[in-house]
Design a protein around this motif. Structure first.
Motif, PDB file in Angstrom:
ATOM      1  N   UNK A   1       0.837  -1.207   0.000  1.00 27.80           N
ATOM      2  CA  UNK A   1       0.000   0.000   0.000  1.00 27.80           C
ATOM      3  C   UNK A   1       0.869   1.254   0.000  1.00 27.80           C
ATOM      4  N   UNK A   2       1.914   1.254   0.820  1.00 25.27           N
ATOM      5  CA  UNK A   2       2.790   2.430   0.909  1.00 25.27           C
ATOM      6  C   UNK A   2       3.525   2.664  -0.410  1.00 25.27           C
TER       7      UNK A   2
ATOM      8  N   UNK B   1      14.465   2.296   4.229  1.00 27.04           N
ATOM      9  CA  UNK B   1      14.577   2.950   5.533  1.00 27.04           C
ATOM     10  C   UNK B   1      13.315   3.725   5.889  1.00 27.04           C
ATOM     11  N   UNK B   2      12.795   4.495   4.929  1.00 27.90           N
ATOM     12  CA  UNK B   2      11.572   5.269   5.163  1.00 27.90           C
ATOM     13  C   UNK B   2      10.382   4.343   5.405  1.00 27.90           C
ATOM     14  N   UNK B   3      10.313   3.254   4.635  1.00 28.69           N
ATOM     15  CA  UNK B   3       9.239   2.278   4.835  1.00 28.69           C
ATOM     16  C   UNK B   3       9.343   1.649   6.221  1.00 28.69           C
TER      17      UNK B   3
ATOM     18  N   UNK C   1       8.171   4.018   8.872  1.00 31.44           N
ATOM     19  CA  UNK C   1       6.716   4.168   8.794  1.00 31.44           C
ATOM     20  C   UNK C   1       5.998   2.950   9.390  1.00 31.44           C
ATOM     21  N   UNK C   2       6.577   1.743   9.192  1.00 25.40           N
ATOM     22  CA  UNK C   2       5.896   0.508   9.585  1.00 25.40           C
ATOM     23  C   UNK C   2       6.465  -0.145  10.843  1.00 25.40           C
ATOM     24  N   UNK C   3       7.458   0.501  11.458  1.00 22.95           N
ATOM     25  CA  UNK C   3       8.040  -0.056  12.678  1.00 22.95           C
ATOM     26  C   UNK C   3       8.982  -1.218  12.417  1.00 22.95           C
ATOM     27  N   UNK C   4       9.655  -1.201  11.268  1.00 20.74           N
ATOM     28  CA  UNK C   4      10.635  -2.240  10.924  1.00 20.74           C
ATOM     29  C   UNK C   4      12.013  -1.611  10.816  1.00 20.74           C
ATOM     30  N   UNK C   5      13.040  -2.435  10.952  1.00 22.14           N
ATOM     31  CA  UNK C   5      14.383  -1.933  10.677  1.00 22.14           C
ATOM     32  C   UNK C   5      14.546  -1.799   9.165  1.00 22.14           C
TER      33      UNK C   5
ATOM     34  N   UNK D   1      15.174  -5.225   7.549  1.00 24.82           N
ATOM     35  CA  UNK D   1      13.971  -6.071   7.511  1.00 24.82           C
ATOM     36  C   UNK D   1      13.026  -5.596   6.405  1.00 24.82           C
ATOM     37  N   UNK D   2      12.865  -4.285   6.272  1.00 23.83           N
ATOM     38  CA  UNK D   2      12.009  -3.743   5.209  1.00 23.83           C
ATOM     39  C   UNK D   2      12.604  -4.087   3.851  1.00 23.83           C
ATOM     40  N   UNK D   3      13.914  -3.954   3.713  1.00 26.84           N
ATOM     41  CA  UNK D   3      14.589  -4.249   2.441  1.00 26.84           C
ATOM     42  C   UNK D   3      14.409  -5.725   2.070  1.00 26.84           C
TER      43      UNK D   3
END
Length: 156
Positions: A18-19, A29-31, A34-38, A41-43
């Motif tokens: 969605x983002x 990093x921005x994601x 926004x979602x409370x992940x490192x 982890x987001x990458x």
């Protein structure tokens, strides 16, 4: 390539999609923030979604009107001689026309739906007469001029 289905995606995956659908320029990093992940982890999640083909790419959306293309027309194109001209020949020829933004092979009254941009109606008429109507196999054509467009988010 790993295959994922909608049931394989958790709420975090859906939130990432969605983002990114709203702003494809967001970094991992921005994601993550926004979602409370490192950031790693987001990458990793983004990479997994890309490798599975859920994320096919990221696009730049241009404002055609600000670029001088004030008219958008959807064309329904019916091929006159399906046996003589291959679909690939038509598709190859139509995708070479820069004003044709999308080519969709569809089921229904028409064989193809094209999204065409032009500077104005007379420019569209030139594109239609000199480029599209001269393509191999073109038969019936129906034009629908776009009056307004609202982007609606997808099912996620």
């Amino acid at each position: 390539m790993t295959t994922l289905s909608l049931t394989d995606l958790d709420e975090t995956d859906r939130a990432i999609l969605r983002a990114l659908a709203a702003d494809a320029t967001l970094s991992a990093g921005a994601l993550g923030r926004r979602l409370g992940l490192s950031q790693p982890a987001a990458w990793r999640r983004i990479k997994r979604l890309q490798e599975a083909g859920v994320i096919k790419g990221r696009r730049l959306v241009l404002d055609h009107e600000r670029l001088g293309f004030g008219v958008t027309v959807f064309l329904g194109v019916k091929l006159a001689t399906k046996g003589r001209v291959s679909l690939e020949d038509f598709e190859r020829a139509v995708t070479a026309i820069p004003e044709v933004q999308t080519v969709e092979h569809i089921l229904g009254l028409y064989d193809y739906r094209l999204r065409v941009v032009a500077r104005d109606i007379s420019d569209f008429e030139r594109v239609l007469r000199r480029r599209i109507m001269t393509l191999p196999g073109v038969g019936d054509v129906e034009a629908n001029v776009l009056l307004s467009e609202e982007r609606r988010p997808g099912p996620l």
